[in-house]
Design a protein around this motif. Structure first.
Motif, PDB file in Angstrom:
ATOM      1  N   GLU A  65      38.489  43.329  28.660  1.00 36.00           N
ATOM      2  CA  GLU A  65      39.403  44.074  29.520  1.00 36.00           C
ATOM      3  C   GLU A  65      38.635  44.783  30.647  1.00 36.00           C
ATOM      4  O   GLU A  65      39.041  44.785  31.801  1.00 36.00           O
ATOM      5  CB  GLU A  65      40.158  45.099  28.670  1.00 36.00           C
ATOM      6  CG  GLU A  65      41.525  45.430  29.232  1.00 36.00           C
ATOM      7  CD  GLU A  65      42.407  46.045  28.160  1.00 36.00           C
ATOM      8  OE1 GLU A  65      42.769  47.206  28.328  1.00 36.00           O
ATOM      9  OE2 GLU A  65      42.689  45.353  27.155  1.00 36.00           O
ATOM     10  N   ARG A  66      37.465  45.361  30.248  1.00 38.18           N
ATOM     11  CA  ARG A  66      36.630  46.012  31.254  1.00 38.18           C
ATOM     12  C   ARG A  66      36.139  44.988  32.273  1.00 38.18           C
ATOM     13  O   ARG A  66      36.085  45.245  33.470  1.00 38.18           O
ATOM     14  CB  ARG A  66      35.414  46.672  30.577  1.00 38.18           C
ATOM     15  CG  ARG A  66      35.735  48.033  30.013  1.00 38.18           C
ATOM     16  CD  ARG A  66      34.492  48.695  29.515  1.00 38.18           C
ATOM     17  NE  ARG A  66      34.084  48.173  28.211  1.00 38.18           N
ATOM     18  CZ  ARG A  66      32.825  48.146  27.792  1.00 38.18           C
ATOM     19  NH1 ARG A  66      31.865  48.584  28.552  1.00 38.18           N
ATOM     20  NH2 ARG A  66      32.547  47.684  26.602  1.00 38.18           N
ATOM     21  N   TYR A  67      35.776  43.779  31.745  1.00 35.90           N
ATOM     22  CA  TYR A  67      35.292  42.740  32.648  1.00 35.90           C
ATOM     23  C   TYR A  67      36.366  42.340  33.642  1.00 35.90           C
ATOM     24  O   TYR A  67      36.102  42.218  34.841  1.00 35.90           O
ATOM     25  CB  TYR A  67      34.833  41.514  31.846  1.00 35.90           C
ATOM     26  CG  TYR A  67      34.562  40.306  32.697  1.00 35.90           C
ATOM     27  CD1 TYR A  67      33.432  40.265  33.511  1.00 35.90           C
ATOM     28  CD2 TYR A  67      35.434  39.223  32.720  1.00 35.90           C
ATOM     29  CE1 TYR A  67      33.178  39.180  34.319  1.00 35.90           C
ATOM     30  CE2 TYR A  67      35.191  38.130  33.526  1.00 35.90           C
ATOM     31  CZ  TYR A  67      34.068  38.111  34.323  1.00 35.90           C
ATOM     32  OH  TYR A  67      33.829  37.031  35.121  1.00 35.90           O
ATOM     33  N   THR A  72      38.604  42.027  39.030  1.00 31.62           N
ATOM     34  CA  THR A  72      39.691  42.256  39.991  1.00 31.62           C
ATOM     35  C   THR A  72      39.188  43.076  41.170  1.00 31.62           C
ATOM     36  O   THR A  72      39.440  42.738  42.326  1.00 31.62           O
ATOM     37  CB  THR A  72      40.859  43.012  39.322  1.00 31.62           C
ATOM     38  OG1 THR A  72      40.916  42.622  37.953  1.00 31.62           O
ATOM     39  CG2 THR A  72      42.155  42.712  39.991  1.00 31.62           C
ATOM     40  N   ALA A  73      38.449  44.142  40.854  1.00 29.87           N
ATOM     41  CA  ALA A  73      37.935  44.995  41.924  1.00 29.87           C
ATOM     42  C   ALA A  73      36.946  44.213  42.787  1.00 29.87           C
ATOM     43  O   ALA A  73      36.977  44.291  44.022  1.00 29.87           O
ATOM     44  CB  ALA A  73      37.255  46.225  41.319  1.00 29.87           C
ATOM     45  N   ALA A  74      36.051  43.444  42.119  1.00 34.04           N
ATOM     46  CA  ALA A  74      35.018  42.717  42.859  1.00 34.04           C
ATOM     47  C   ALA A  74      35.642  41.701  43.814  1.00 34.04           C
ATOM     48  O   ALA A  74      35.194  41.546  44.948  1.00 34.04           O
ATOM     49  CB  ALA A  74      34.071  42.012  41.888  1.00 34.04           C
ATOM     50  N   LEU A  75      36.710  41.021  43.335  1.00 36.11           N
ATOM     51  CA  LEU A  75      37.345  40.013  44.186  1.00 36.11           C
ATOM     52  C   LEU A  75      38.003  40.662  45.396  1.00 36.11           C
ATOM     53  O   LEU A  75      38.215  40.020  46.419  1.00 36.11           O
ATOM     54  CB  LEU A  75      38.380  39.208  43.388  1.00 36.11           C
ATOM     55  CG  LEU A  75      37.758  38.227  42.392  1.00 36.11           C
ATOM     56  CD1 LEU A  75      38.832  37.516  41.599  1.00 36.11           C
ATOM     57  CD2 LEU A  75      36.878  37.208  43.112  1.00 36.11           C
ATOM     58  N   GLN A  76      38.316  41.962  45.279  1.00 29.22           N
ATOM     59  CA  GLN A  76      38.891  42.667  46.428  1.00 29.22           C
ATOM     60  C   GLN A  76      37.805  43.326  47.264  1.00 29.22           C
ATOM     61  O   GLN A  76      38.079  44.113  48.156  1.00 29.22           O
ATOM     62  CB  GLN A  76      39.881  43.725  45.946  1.00 29.22           C
ATOM     63  CG  GLN A  76      41.141  43.101  45.381  1.00 29.22           C
ATOM     64  CD  GLN A  76      41.944  44.078  44.557  1.00 29.22           C
ATOM     65  OE1 GLN A  76      41.534  45.226  44.372  1.00 29.22           O
ATOM     66  NE2 GLN A  76      43.074  43.618  44.048  1.00 29.22           N
TER      67      GLN A  76
END
Lengths: 322, 295
Positions: A65-67, A72-76
């Motif tokens: 879940e943390r990953y 998600t954040a990294a892709l943004q």
């Protein structure tokens, strides 16, 4: 060809995703976590506070879940902050990456400039004393520990002779231009170059010898093509195909060499950054840095495959794997 | 000409082999040499720091007054042991994967070779550093074991073996693919031999020489890798000496005691080059057709 490139690109992305999860998991297994680091700095934090902080930062959730949150954040475009530098990760990484590319680029060009003529030279007189001497030197280059070679350079040029700076990037108070940085680049570039020349030379020698045995060389000689031209224009051109491949496939090991060299000379590149971030519990930097290194190696492999096809028209990409 | 006689014609390989045997003997005899010289590898004596070479301390003493020679020999035990053990470990992993891929072919082959390509494509050293930094306690190992002295030794062997099996796997797969189609294997299939028996009794002996060559050549690389990791402080942990971690301390002392940085590196260099020459000689001896690479 285009289809092949697209498939390989897709594969590379999948590998990168798998790697990002693996590295994320591994970093979670390193000693301590971000909350431990906060607690160390403040003796008043109780166990309950620590648990509350863990929940606040989502560290009590399962790893996948943390990953997913990170992904998600990294892709943004949000890679988080660096703990050691207190700045966003891309801001820290970008200049380091440029420094490493400068170092790797210079040493790659230099080592090929030596290795190609030397390998051809040896291939033209196999099993002579000269060839044996070159081979011995190549073995020495392959076998020398890079960090020890760096230490020897520092002892000789910085301690005994005092002509080169022992490490760092540029003189204090300078403008940081390339000209000022040159003395600081000499020893790192020389170290990286010397440890990679040997392997390339042996490879060029084997590839050229292989070509010199081919029928088309006999044909060229029979029709009176000058020997110079036979070797340099006929044999070497074909021998370059495997050489290009080995250079592109060697990106990974080149990067490993950069890590050692940069740490030895306090050269502020990616390799040293990754090393420092792993030791300094700077998780965000370590994760993105490692992924960037993987991305560079994957790109090298992809380039090798595509370059192969571009250089050798006999190769087609219908169903490749053998 | 038999393989052994072909090996003997490779002069550098023969000299290297003798050198390695001497080195290994000296390393194994380290406790005896310690007793004979009357010194102790771990005895700290701050009054004798940076001592010059003497009758008792042939190569002088280091920054804690310990004898450099016996520490080098003890370091050699560790470095050679790690090199051999990790090379054998990666050869075993590589052989199993290569045999399975070459023997079963098809999907198994596709998956295993893609895995191999993936591992080859990784930037090995940074990943090994992460693996070396992993807290074994978090993996569920008992704390006493996870923090014991010997664990750094075994941990590095496992880590290096996990990254180093790819060359052997590829070679074994290639050899197994061609051996599998030979008549004697078909005969064995017709006689009803099991898969395991086919792989171990019929194919493995026929792919042995590339395994031996690749393993010998890998020892040098592994010793280099171990020394780099130990040098960076992530491999063999002091007070257990290894050639790599002896250089870590020496790096800070190059201004006052440069010789301390010379000896361990020289030994790594000589050992690695010797293993590479022996591997090269073995390659020529066991596979005379590979003349393209070397005489």
């Amino acid at each position: 060809m285009l289809r092949f490139a697209a498939v390989r690109l897709l594969q590379a992305i999948v590998v990168l995703l798998i790697m990002s999860f693996l590295i994320y998991g591994l970093i979670g297994l390193m000693p301590g976590d971000p909350i431990d680091l906060m607690i160390n700095a403040d003796p008043n934090v109780t166990a309950a506070d620590a648990a509350r902080l863990r929940a606040l930062y989502g560290l009590d959730q399962p790893i996948w879940e943390r990953y997913l949150n990170w992904l998600t954040a990294a892709l943004q475009g949000d890679f988080g902050y660096s703990r050691l530098f207190s700045r966003p990760v891309p801001e820290v990484l970008a200049p380091r990456l440029l420094n490493t590319l400068l170092l790797l680029g210079m040493s790659l060009v230099l080592s090929l400039m030596v290795a190609i003529p030397l390998g051809v030279f040896a291939a033209r007189r196999p099993n002579t004393a000269t060839d044996t001497a070159i081979n011995l030197a190549c073995f020495a280059g392959i076998s020398v520990p890079p960090f020890w070679l760096a230490l020897l350079f520092i002892i000789l040029f910085a301690v005994v002779l005092g002509v080169l700076p022992a490490g760092g990037m540029a003189p204090v108070g300078g403008d940081g231009g390339l000209w000022e940085r040159l003395p600081y680049l000499v020893m790192p570039v020389a170290t990286l170059t010397l440890v990679s020349i040997g392997g390339y030379t042996r490879f060029v020698r084997a590839a050229v010898m292989e070509q010199l045995r081919q029928d088309y060389i006999r044909t060229a000689r029979a029709k009176g093509v000058p020997e110079r031209s036979v070797v340099w224009r006929h044999a070497l051109r074909n021998a370059m195909i495997p050489v290009v491949t080995i250079v592109a496939l060697g990106f990974g090991s080149l990067f490993s060499g950069a890590l050692v060299t940069e740490s030895m000379f306090a050269y502020l590149g990616m390799g040293k950054l990754i090393y420092d971030s792993i030791l300094g519990n700077d998780y965000n930097i370590a994760l993105v840095g490692l992924l960037l290194a993987t991305l560079m190696t994957l790109a090298g492999n992809l380039l090798a495959d595509l370059g192969y096809a571009a250089l050798d028209p006999r190769i087609t990409f219908t169903e490749t794997r053998t | 000409m038999t393989a052994w006689r072909r090996f003997l014609t490779h002069r550098a390989a023969v000299v290297s082999l003798i050198l390695l045997v001497l080195l290994a003997a000296a390393a194994l005899a380290a406790p005896l040499i310690e007793a004979a010289l009357g010194v102790d590898a771990n005895a700290v004596s701050l009054l004798d720091r940076f001592g010059p070479p003497s009758a008792a301390n042939w190569l002088g003493t280091d920054e804690l007054g310990r004898d450099v020679l016996v520490r080098l020999l003890h370091g050699g035990r560790v470095s050679l042991f790690v090199g051999l053990a990790a090379a054998v470990g990666s050869a075993v992993i590589g052989t199993v994967i290569g045999l399975a891929a070459g023997f079963y072919g098809g999907r198994v082959d596709g998956f295993l070779m893609r895995l191999t390509d993936g591992v080859i494509a990784l930037p090995l050293l940074p990943l090994l550093i992460v693996l070396a930094a992993v807290d074994l306690g978090k993996l569920g190992l008992p704390a006493g074991l996870a923090q014991s002295d010997q664990v750094s030794l075994y941990r590095i062997i496992v880590i290096v073996a996990l990254g180093g099996w790819t060359t052997v796997a590829r070679l074994v797969r290639g050899a197994a693919l061609s051996v599998r189609r030979r008549e004697f294997v078909r005969a064995a299939v017709a006689l009803g031999a099991s898969d395991t028996r086919l792989m171990l009794v019929h194919i493995l002996p026929n792919v042995a020489s590339p395994i031996v060559v690749a393993t010998t050549l890998s020892i040098g690389n592994i010793i280099l890798l171990e020394s780099v990791l130990s040098f960076l402080g992530l491999g063999i942990q002091p007070p257990l000496p290894s050639w790599g971690n002896m250089l870590t301390n020496a790096q800070e002392l190059i201004w006052s005691a440069p010789m301390l940085a010379i000896y361990p590196g020289l030994l790594i260099f000589v050992t690695v080059i010797a293993f590479n020459f022996v591997g090269d000689g073995l390659q020529d001896a066991l596979d005379p057709r590979s003349g393209g690479t070397r005489r």
